[in-house]
Scaffold this active site. Structure first.
Site, mmCIF file in Angstrom:
data_model
loop_
_atom_site.group_PDB
_atom_site.id
_atom_site.type_symbol
_atom_site.label_atom_id
_atom_site.label_comp_id
_atom_site.label_asym_id
_atom_site.label_seq_id
_atom_site.Cartn_x
_atom_site.Cartn_y
_atom_site.Cartn_z
ATOM 1 N N ARG A 1 0.825 -1.224 0.000
ATOM 2 C CA ARG A 1 0.000 0.000 0.000
ATOM 3 C C ARG A 1 0.855 1.269 0.000
ATOM 4 N NH1 ARG A 1 -3.020 -3.630 -0.864
ATOM 5 N NH2 ARG A 1 -5.150 -3.882 -0.099
ATOM 6 N N SER B 1 -10.942 -0.581 2.758
ATOM 7 C CA SER B 1 -10.252 -0.668 4.054
ATOM 8 C C SER B 1 -9.872 0.739 4.508
ATOM 9 C CB SER B 1 -8.962 -1.483 3.922
ATOM 10 O OG SER B 1 -9.228 -2.783 3.485
ATOM 11 N N GLU C 1 -5.414 4.083 5.546
ATOM 12 C CA GLU C 1 -4.983 3.819 4.168
ATOM 13 C C GLU C 1 -5.353 4.979 3.244
ATOM 14 O OE1 GLU C 1 -5.760 -0.109 2.073
ATOM 15 O OE2 GLU C 1 -6.815 1.284 0.763
HETATM 16 P P1 FAD Z 1 -8.478 8.695 -5.446
HETATM 17 O O1 FAD Z 1 -9.205 8.261 -4.250
HETATM 18 O O2 FAD Z 1 -9.086 9.758 -6.283
HETATM 19 O O3 FAD Z 1 -7.010 9.158 -5.025
HETATM 20 C C1 FAD Z 1 -6.242 8.375 -4.148
HETATM 21 C C2 FAD Z 1 -4.835 8.996 -4.059
HETATM 22 O O4 FAD Z 1 -4.192 8.910 -5.328
HETATM 23 C C3 FAD Z 1 -4.862 10.492 -3.704
HETATM 24 O O5 FAD Z 1 -3.694 10.786 -2.974
HETATM 25 C C4 FAD Z 1 -4.782 11.175 -5.070
HETATM 26 O O6 FAD Z 1 -4.226 12.464 -4.993
HETATM 27 C C5 FAD Z 1 -3.869 10.223 -5.820
HETATM 28 N N1 FAD Z 1 -4.113 10.191 -7.274
HETATM 29 C C6 FAD Z 1 -5.237 9.764 -7.914
HETATM 30 N N2 FAD Z 1 -5.042 9.815 -9.250
HETATM 31 C C7 FAD Z 1 -3.784 10.278 -9.445
HETATM 32 C C8 FAD Z 1 -2.993 10.564 -10.603
HETATM 33 N N3 FAD Z 1 -3.448 10.363 -11.838
HETATM 34 N N4 FAD Z 1 -1.742 11.070 -10.415
HETATM 35 C C9 FAD Z 1 -1.248 11.290 -9.169
HETATM 36 N N5 FAD Z 1 -1.942 11.042 -8.043
HETATM 37 C C10 FAD Z 1 -3.197 10.535 -8.188
HETATM 38 N N6 FAD Z 1 -7.510 -0.672 -2.743
HETATM 39 C C11 FAD Z 1 -6.686 -1.741 -2.840
HETATM 40 O O7 FAD Z 1 -5.475 -1.593 -2.971
HETATM 41 N N7 FAD Z 1 -7.189 -3.008 -2.813
HETATM 42 C C12 FAD Z 1 -8.502 -3.270 -2.677
HETATM 43 O O8 FAD Z 1 -8.903 -4.413 -2.647
HETATM 44 C C13 FAD Z 1 -9.388 -2.157 -2.580
HETATM 45 N N8 FAD Z 1 -10.714 -2.355 -2.415
HETATM 46 C C14 FAD Z 1 -11.559 -1.294 -2.311
HETATM 47 C C15 FAD Z 1 -12.916 -1.540 -2.168
HETATM 48 C C16 FAD Z 1 -13.804 -0.487 -2.064
HETATM 49 C C17 FAD Z 1 -15.275 -0.772 -1.915
HETATM 50 C C18 FAD Z 1 -13.319 0.849 -2.120
HETATM 51 C C19 FAD Z 1 -14.291 1.999 -2.067
HETATM 52 C C20 FAD Z 1 -11.966 1.093 -2.245
HETATM 53 C C21 FAD Z 1 -11.058 0.030 -2.342
HETATM 54 N N9 FAD Z 1 -9.678 0.219 -2.471
HETATM 55 C C22 FAD Z 1 -8.836 -0.851 -2.603
HETATM 56 C C23 FAD Z 1 -9.115 1.582 -2.476
HETATM 57 C C24 FAD Z 1 -9.163 2.263 -3.863
HETATM 58 O O9 FAD Z 1 -10.076 1.647 -4.704
HETATM 59 C C25 FAD Z 1 -7.803 2.302 -4.539
HETATM 60 O O10 FAD Z 1 -6.829 2.891 -3.715
HETATM 61 C C26 FAD Z 1 -7.839 3.042 -5.872
HETATM 62 O O11 FAD Z 1 -6.611 2.888 -6.541
HETATM 63 C C27 FAD Z 1 -8.128 4.538 -5.703
HETATM 64 O O12 FAD Z 1 -8.388 5.071 -6.982
HETATM 65 P P2 FAD Z 1 -9.099 6.482 -7.163
HETATM 66 O O13 FAD Z 1 -9.003 6.824 -8.622
HETATM 67 O O14 FAD Z 1 -10.440 6.474 -6.594
HETATM 68 O O15 FAD Z 1 -8.112 7.429 -6.354
HETATM 69 N N1 EPU Z 2 -11.443 -10.355 9.829
HETATM 70 C C1 EPU Z 2 -12.012 -10.159 11.063
HETATM 71 N N2 EPU Z 2 -13.133 -9.384 11.141
HETATM 72 C C2 EPU Z 2 -13.683 -8.797 10.037
HETATM 73 C C3 EPU Z 2 -13.097 -9.006 8.787
HETATM 74 C C4 EPU Z 2 -11.951 -9.789 8.698
HETATM 75 O O1 EPU Z 2 -11.541 -10.666 12.074
HETATM 76 O O2 EPU Z 2 -14.690 -8.099 10.187
HETATM 77 C C5 EPU Z 2 -10.227 -11.180 9.749
HETATM 78 C C6 EPU Z 2 -10.518 -12.566 9.210
HETATM 79 O O3 EPU Z 2 -9.836 -13.498 10.014
HETATM 80 C C7 EPU Z 2 -9.870 -12.565 7.842
HETATM 81 C C8 EPU Z 2 -8.769 -11.534 7.989
HETATM 82 O O4 EPU Z 2 -9.278 -10.577 8.909
HETATM 83 O O5 EPU Z 2 -9.354 -13.802 7.515
HETATM 84 C C9 EPU Z 2 -8.410 -10.843 6.681
HETATM 85 O O6 EPU Z 2 -9.609 -10.323 6.078
HETATM 86 P P1 EPU Z 2 -9.697 -10.080 4.509
HETATM 87 O O7 EPU Z 2 -9.349 -11.315 3.754
HETATM 88 O O8 EPU Z 2 -10.983 -9.412 4.219
HETATM 89 O O9 EPU Z 2 -8.494 -9.109 4.244
HETATM 90 P P2 EPU Z 2 -8.130 -7.711 4.892
HETATM 91 O O10 EPU Z 2 -6.732 -7.831 5.429
HETATM 92 O O11 EPU Z 2 -9.144 -7.234 5.848
HETATM 93 C C10 EPU Z 2 -7.045 -6.866 2.701
HETATM 94 C C11 EPU Z 2 -6.975 -5.563 1.991
HETATM 95 C C12 EPU Z 2 -8.163 -5.385 1.078
HETATM 96 C C13 EPU Z 2 -8.184 -6.527 0.078
HETATM 97 C C14 EPU Z 2 -8.268 -7.850 0.848
HETATM 98 C C15 EPU Z 2 -8.181 -9.046 -0.079
HETATM 99 C C16 EPU Z 2 -5.709 -4.060 3.371
HETATM 100 C C17 EPU Z 2 -5.736 -2.873 4.279
HETATM 101 N N3 EPU Z 2 -6.887 -4.468 2.923
HETATM 102 O O12 EPU Z 2 -8.149 -6.787 3.585
HETATM 103 O O13 EPU Z 2 -8.007 -4.177 0.358
HETATM 104 O O14 EPU Z 2 -9.273 -6.429 -0.812
HETATM 105 O O15 EPU Z 2 -7.178 -7.929 1.776
HETATM 106 O O16 EPU Z 2 -6.884 -9.158 -0.550
HETATM 107 O O17 EPU Z 2 -4.633 -4.551 3.075
HETATM 108 C C18 EPU Z 2 -8.445 -1.845 0.469
HETATM 109 O O18 EPU Z 2 -7.218 -1.690 0.477
HETATM 110 O O19 EPU Z 2 -9.245 -0.886 0.472
HETATM 111 C C19 EPU Z 2 -8.983 -3.207 0.463
HETATM 112 C C20 EPU Z 2 -10.273 -3.460 0.505
#
Ligand code: FAD
Ligand code: EPU
Length: 358
Positions: A178, A253, A350
């Site tokens: 991240r 997250s 995050e």
């Molecule tokens: P923004 O929120 O608009 O910006 C995020 C940051 O990037 C800010 O600092 C912004 O200034 C910068 N930025 C954006 N575009 C540019 C650019 N072109 N040039 C320079 N800087 C820029 N993230 C994960 O890693 N894994 C996940 O599984 C995951 N699951 C998600 C699930 C949900 C439901 C949600 C809502 C979010 C999740 N995220 C996850 C977080 C998010 O989707 C990612 O971080 C994504 O890359 C953000 O993209 P954005 O375009 O919305 O960025």
């Molecule tokens: N868990 C709990 N309580 C909960 C949810 C999860 O105890 O309410 C425990 C469970 O034991 C589970 C473990 O946490 O096994 C891990 O949960 P999960 O697999 O959902 O992964 P996470 O660590 O919570 C991360 C990323 C997600 C990504 C998933 C899948 C981060 C901060 N988050 O979540 O990314 O989608 O793994 O790879 O690393 C994001 O960055 O926004 C994001 C959604």
């Protein structure tokens, strides 16, 4: 900004300007925010001219993608810049890998689907992550055992102070969990395009908990799965676990999983055998599940007015409708304080916090 075109003006110079722009629909928390000025840039070739303006070159700027990884705890101070170019094409192919170049403004998930449609694999585990292509390298998006850094060939980025375009290799982006160089220098660079090296012969990664089970539930033998089926399995798991921002505001997250020294992880696990512990960024550290720590403190499903913690996942803060960014930030701080008090572990947000300090 008297040396730039006036509000609402034409696409001719390659950008569109909106004054006093509302950002409520441009952040997936759905919290209210306004920018004094928003500039949409469909063609990154317009950036040198745009950033010739002193206000943009030297003043505060927020580069905004889909707003799915930030919290507006206050209004952004300066100009908000959003790239909207969505082009993507295959620009190279050595027979084993194709190089796909995608402009920053496209939707990440659309790109994943498009690459699968081209017979390319490598992004299937990263399906359904919200946001734009340009934001993917900022925090090195990751899910289900894959991080985007493993697929990144190069990142093209415009540096606003020098008004020059750079091309960074994956190594030069300093990616880690991240994290990247861009996250440490917010808004110094505007990512304009990303190049991905994607294998033509699938190299599937199915080790993350739940993928094999999901494929089995789909009636797919994991040994014979196609990349598109893995993407479908990932989408199904995600839809079940994570609240949809179109239904309830959230940024995924809210906290990163904390890295702690091995000895601390072992001591915590001895005391709490159910605590999930994963490999860290390097040998001396382990990654703890922030969700588990928060859950154990009793926050899951907690609600204060319209600010709350998702009932389906303890790591996801939610806006039930009318929460402000400041209310969500206040809740997040108290969650972090309770985890620190109970487990002695610091958890960090995050998403980028705009308009306040963590
Ligand atoms: P923004 O929120 O608009 O910006 C995020 C940051 O990037 C800010 O600092 C912004 O200034 C910068 N930025 C954006 N575009 C540019 C650019 N072109 N040039 C320079 N800087 C820029 N993230 C994960 O890693 N894994 C996940 O599984 C995951 N699951 C998600 C699930 C949900 C439901 C949600 C809502 C979010 C999740 N995220 C996850 C977080 C998010 O989707 C990612 O971080 C994504 O890359 C953000 O993209 P954005 O375009 O919305 O960025
Ligand atoms: N868990 C709990 N309580 C909960 C949810 C999860 O105890 O309410 C425990 C469970 O034991 C589970 C473990 O946490 O096994 C891990 O949960 P999960 O697999 O959902 O992964 P996470 O660590 O919570 C991360 C990323 C997600 C990504 C998933 C899948 C981060 C901060 N988050 O979540 O990314 O989608 O793994 O790879 O690393 C994001 O960055 O926004 C994001 C959604």
């Amino acid at each position: 900004m008297n040396d730039a075109p006036a509000a609402g003006t034409p696409p001719a110079p390659g950008y569109r300007i909106f004054e006093d722009a509302r950002l409520d629909a441009r952040n997936t928390f759905g919290v209210p925010a306004r920018a004094p000025m928003l500039v949409e840039v469909p063609d990154a070739a317009a950036l040198p001219e745009l950033f010739g303006n002193a206000m943009l070159r030297d003043g505060p700027v927020l580069v905004l993608g889909g707003g799915s990884n930030l919290l507006f705890a206050g209004d952004p101070e300066g100009v908000v810049v959003a790239l909207t170019g969505r082009g993507r094409r295959i620009v190279g192919d050595d027979g084993t890998h194709a190089i796909v170049r995608a402009e920053a403004g496209g939707e990440w998930h659309d790109l994943v689907l498009w690459t699968l449609g081209q017979g390319l694999s490598g992004l299937e585990n990263l399906a359904l992550i919200p946001g734009t292509v340009g934001a993917a390298p900022i925090q090195n998006i990751g899910a289900y055992g894959v991080e985007v850094r493993e697929r990144i060939h190069a990142v093209e980025a415009f540096e606003r102070a020098t008004r020059t375009l750079h091309r960074f290799s994956a190594d030069e982006c300093a990616f880690s969990y991240r994290d990247s160089r861009f996250k440490h220098e917010p808004d110094r660079f505007v990512v304009t395009a990303v190049e991905l090296a994607l294998p033509r012969r699938p190299e599937l990664r199915l080790e993350y908990a739940g993928i094999g089970e999901e494929l089995a539930a789909m009636g797919v033998d994991a040994g014979a799965a196609r990349p598109s089926q893995v993407a479908e399995a990932v989408c199904r798991i995600r839809r079940r676990k994570l609240p949809d921002p179109a239904v309830i505001g959230n940024a995924g997250s809210f906290f990163k999983n904390p890295m702690v020294p091995v000895a601390q992880a072992e001591a915590l696990q001895a005391e709490h055998p159910a605590l999930p512990v994963f490999r860290g960024n390097d040998a001396g550290v382990r990654k703890l599940s922030a969700a588990w720590l928060i859950d154990a403190c009793g926050w899951k499903g907690h609600r204060e007015g319209d600010a709350g913690v998702a009932a389906s996942h303890a790591l996801v803060l939610v806006n039930h409708g009318g929460a402000s960014g400041a209310q969500l930030l206040d809740l997040a701080r108290r969650i972090a304080a309770s985890v620190r008090e109970r487990f002695g572990v610091a958890i960090e947000p995050e998403p980028r916090i705009v308009g306040a300090r963590w």
